[in-house]
Design a protein around this motif. Sequence first.
Motif, PDB file in Angstrom:
ATOM      1  N   ASP A  12     -18.819 -36.968  21.549  1.00 56.71           N
ATOM      2  CA  ASP A  12     -20.226 -37.785  21.356  1.00 56.71           C
ATOM      3  C   ASP A  12     -19.815 -38.619  20.267  1.00 56.71           C
ATOM      4  O   ASP A  12     -19.337 -38.266  19.157  1.00 56.71           O
ATOM      5  CB  ASP A  12     -21.005 -36.685  20.771  1.00 56.71           C
ATOM      6  N   LYS A  13     -20.208 -39.924  20.359  1.00 51.11           N
ATOM      7  CA  LYS A  13     -19.814 -41.001  19.389  1.00 51.11           C
ATOM      8  C   LYS A  13     -20.543 -40.676  17.796  1.00 51.11           C
ATOM      9  O   LYS A  13     -19.895 -41.152  16.965  1.00 51.11           O
ATOM     10  CB  LYS A  13     -20.124 -42.282  19.690  1.00 51.11           C
ATOM     11  N   ASN A  14     -21.507 -39.807  17.722  1.00 51.92           N
ATOM     12  CA  ASN A  14     -21.998 -39.420  16.478  1.00 51.92           C
ATOM     13  C   ASN A  14     -21.060 -38.347  15.934  1.00 51.92           C
ATOM     14  O   ASN A  14     -21.709 -37.986  14.615  1.00 51.92           O
ATOM     15  CB  ASN A  14     -23.491 -38.921  16.817  1.00 51.92           C
ATOM     16  N   ASN A  15     -20.388 -37.564  16.542  1.00 52.23           N
ATOM     17  CA  ASN A  15     -19.549 -36.579  15.767  1.00 52.23           C
ATOM     18  C   ASN A  15     -18.052 -36.899  16.078  1.00 52.23           C
ATOM     19  O   ASN A  15     -17.383 -36.502  17.074  1.00 52.23           O
ATOM     20  CB  ASN A  15     -19.776 -35.021  16.754  1.00 52.23           C
ATOM     21  N   PRO A  16     -17.343 -37.262  14.732  1.00 49.22           N
ATOM     22  CA  PRO A  16     -16.168 -37.618  14.979  1.00 49.22           C
ATOM     23  C   PRO A  16     -15.106 -36.386  14.877  1.00 49.22           C
ATOM     24  O   PRO A  16     -13.825 -36.473  14.804  1.00 49.22           O
ATOM     25  CB  PRO A  16     -16.076 -38.386  13.547  1.00 49.22           C
ATOM     26  N   LYS A  17     -15.884 -35.012  14.752  1.00 53.31           N
ATOM     27  CA  LYS A  17     -14.994 -33.997  14.729  1.00 53.31           C
ATOM     28  C   LYS A  17     -14.749 -33.072  15.907  1.00 53.31           C
ATOM     29  O   LYS A  17     -14.532 -31.890  15.761  1.00 53.31           O
ATOM     30  CB  LYS A  17     -15.436 -33.044  13.532  1.00 53.31           C
ATOM     31  N   ASP A  18     -15.025 -33.721  17.027  1.00 54.82           N
ATOM     32  CA  ASP A  18     -15.117 -32.793  18.306  1.00 54.82           C
ATOM     33  C   ASP A  18     -14.812 -34.196  19.447  1.00 54.82           C
ATOM     34  O   ASP A  18     -15.251 -34.868  19.801  1.00 54.82           O
ATOM     35  CB  ASP A  18     -16.495 -32.253  18.581  1.00 54.82           C
ATOM     36  N   GLY A  19     -13.598 -33.659  20.322  1.00 51.89           N
ATOM     37  CA  GLY A  19     -13.501 -34.904  21.155  1.00 51.89           C
ATOM     38  C   GLY A  19     -12.094 -34.279  22.052  1.00 51.89           C
ATOM     39  O   GLY A  19     -11.661 -33.158  21.757  1.00 51.89           O
ATOM     40  N   LEU A  20     -11.587 -35.141  22.810  1.00 56.50           N
ATOM     41  CA  LEU A  20     -10.260 -35.035  23.655  1.00 56.50           C
ATOM     42  C   LEU A  20      -9.317 -35.841  23.005  1.00 56.50           C
ATOM     43  O   LEU A  20      -9.067 -36.792  22.628  1.00 56.50           O
ATOM     44  CB  LEU A  20     -10.851 -35.576  25.023  1.00 56.50           C
ATOM     45  N   LEU A  21      -8.082 -34.913  22.975  1.00 52.67           N
ATOM     46  CA  LEU A  21      -6.841 -35.420  22.350  1.00 52.67           C
ATOM     47  C   LEU A  21      -5.978 -35.357  23.656  1.00 52.67           C
ATOM     48  O   LEU A  21      -5.827 -34.726  24.537  1.00 52.67           O
ATOM     49  CB  LEU A  21      -6.195 -34.397  21.497  1.00 52.67           C
ATOM     50  N   TRP A  22      -5.358 -36.560  23.832  1.00 57.99           N
ATOM     51  CA  TRP A  22      -4.275 -37.020  24.894  1.00 57.99           C
ATOM     52  C   TRP A  22      -2.916 -37.067  24.302  1.00 57.99           C
ATOM     53  O   TRP A  22      -2.890 -37.402  22.991  1.00 57.99           O
ATOM     54  CB  TRP A  22      -4.616 -38.492  25.521  1.00 57.99           C
ATOM     55  N   VAL A  23      -2.041 -36.180  24.797  1.00 54.83           N
ATOM     56  CA  VAL A  23      -0.702 -36.373  24.246  1.00 54.83           C
ATOM     57  C   VAL A  23       0.335 -36.615  25.515  1.00 54.83           C
ATOM     58  O   VAL A  23       0.269 -35.843  26.474  1.00 54.83           O
ATOM     59  CB  VAL A  23      -0.311 -34.724  23.615  1.00 54.83           C
ATOM     60  N   ASN A  24       1.103 -37.426  25.079  1.00 60.51           N
ATOM     61  CA  ASN A  24       2.346 -37.675  26.079  1.00 60.51           C
ATOM     62  C   ASN A  24       3.445 -36.462  25.977  1.00 60.51           C
ATOM     63  O   ASN A  24       3.752 -36.262  24.642  1.00 60.51           O
ATOM     64  CB  ASN A  24       3.097 -38.875  25.629  1.00 60.51           C
ATOM     65  N   HIS A  25       3.979 -36.279  27.172  1.00 63.37           N
ATOM     66  CA  HIS A  25       5.181 -35.365  26.943  1.00 63.37           C
ATOM     67  C   HIS A  25       6.355 -36.022  27.578  1.00 63.37           C
ATOM     68  O   HIS A  25       6.421 -36.471  28.941  1.00 63.37           O
ATOM     69  CB  HIS A  25       4.867 -34.097  27.903  1.00 63.37           C
ATOM     70  N   GLU A  26       7.326 -36.760  26.818  1.00 64.69           N
ATOM     71  CA  GLU A  26       8.100 -37.735  27.290  1.00 64.69           C
ATOM     72  C   GLU A  26       9.206 -37.239  28.027  1.00 64.69           C
ATOM     73  O   GLU A  26       9.499 -37.872  29.103  1.00 64.69           O
ATOM     74  CB  GLU A  26       8.940 -38.398  25.873  1.00 64.69           C
TER      75      GLU A  26
END
Length: 559
Positions: free
Chosen positions: A102-116
């Motif tokens: 939610d663009k109004n909440n910077p503290k909750d979201g999806l983290l993408w992480v690469n595994h090289e």
Amino acid sequence: MGYDRRKFISFLGKAGIGVVVAPPLLSSCGNTTTPSKPEALAEVYLTKLKEVVLKNLAPSDKDDLLLTEGLEYHTIIKWGDPISNSDTFGFNNDFTCFIPLDKNNPKDGLLWVNHEYINPLFVSDFDYRAYENPSKHRTVEQVDKEMYAVGGTIVRIKETNGKWEIVKNDPLNRRITAQTPIQLNWDSPIKGATTVKGTLANCSGGITPWNTFITCEENYDGFFGEIEYEENNKEKHRTGWYGWEQFYNYPPEHYGWVVEIDPKTGAAQKHIALGRFAHECCTLFELKDKRVVAYTGDDKNNEHLYKFISSKPGSLKEGTLYVADTINGKWLPLDWENQPILKEKFKDQTEVLIRAREVSKLLGATELNRPEDIEIDPVTGNILVTLTNNKEKNDFHGSIMKIEESNGAFDALTFKASTYIAGGEENGFSCPDNLAFDLSGNLWMTTDMSGSSMNKEDKPYMPFKNNGLFLIPRYGKDAGKVIRVASAPRDAELTGPWFSPDGKTLFLSVQHPGEQTKDIKNPTSTWPFDEDNIPKSAVVAIQGDLIEKMNKLSELETE
Ligand code: FEO
Ligand code: CA
Ligand code: CA
């Protein structure tokens, strides 16, 4: 389109969260934010800001993640941690990217992480050192474990009382692996396929203007090998170091691409129009008319820097791929239709894109010293490209190249290239890799000296000790200095720097600690010091007063 700072900021603001600063959602492969114009700061605070003395951490060979005064960290997720009842976090995490739900909440979201990539000693209990021809001594079960451990992870994370934690079993949590079906965004099939199996060698990446993740396939040839061409254009399959081709008949041409992932559905596509090579990252910029410019480099000795300019709004298929002639400042088109020299050697545009390296050499592109990360400076609009090193050419410490597009237009076909800063003892760093700008436009940089060269008496890397995270302030008394703010655990590199939307947290990967381990019972690192007593790559959250102060530094310029 000319570079327009207001437009740039408004682009950043599109996914904004409406606090004092614009969010770090510039399409980029590390992270780029925009200078903040926060509410006026109290006089007394400004005075204090001027007095901020950044402590330069001394080089260290200690097996720990050390941070300078004013910074602290906690671990968010590490190799093997469950993200759901069926999936676990992969190996060797690199690029990170956070998108708030939610663009109004910077503290909750999806983290993408690469595994090289994987270290089979840890992932599949296979010791390569025990065999002269290791890839012949494998089982399919071992290869399956390795294929699961690469690709990427999507995991929901939340910050509560200053601490980021994963939301286990969130329905949006998922793994993308070397077996996940992925569509090709191209009209012709490649080796007979329009959907291929998996992604691998995922090094750095970026984010699109439409808020999807970009993950880049770098050293793909280590997994299923590579097709090489003899004088008569006859194909020859060079085998991969991991030897996966002995178990799965997946063509090498299905790898070496820029891959886009939808954060909510996990749907993935490979963007053929951006060419095939060892993509470190892909940094996107949306022009006023919504066409897209994408910068991407080939991290191999004597390879090239590319830029794709779309001909239609929001397209990563329709458009032209160019390669850089940095000596004459020209972007050269990889365009089969209009280049007789390409028509002579290649049968169509698809082949030109698959064999982009050979094409670039034919066109006279400039050979570079391993282009790694690319970031657009949010204040000047200049493009910074790290050239990590080229030992063959006696460039041991690398540099950062600056590209100034003609008239500041990202779709210009001419530019000026120069050196922004050089690595070496004088500047205190060696082998620059990932870059990120913070909210005030200060530059953060990680280094990647190889594990086999670090802390060796007979190598030029000895004075730098372990890899680190560095900060180059834009304003204040330390402006332009290179300050070491973190030191990595033994054998590790720090990768994937990405600021949270409020600018207060720096997400960072600690990749391949203990990589030089020969005996798992006696590892060269035990970071992050959990109960298993073996090294594990992990993503950490770095916070503290230092980041907050750096975010406010641009205020000094407005007095
Ligand atoms: Fe995977 Fe070019 O670093
Ligand atoms: Ca890298
Ligand atoms: Ca690297």
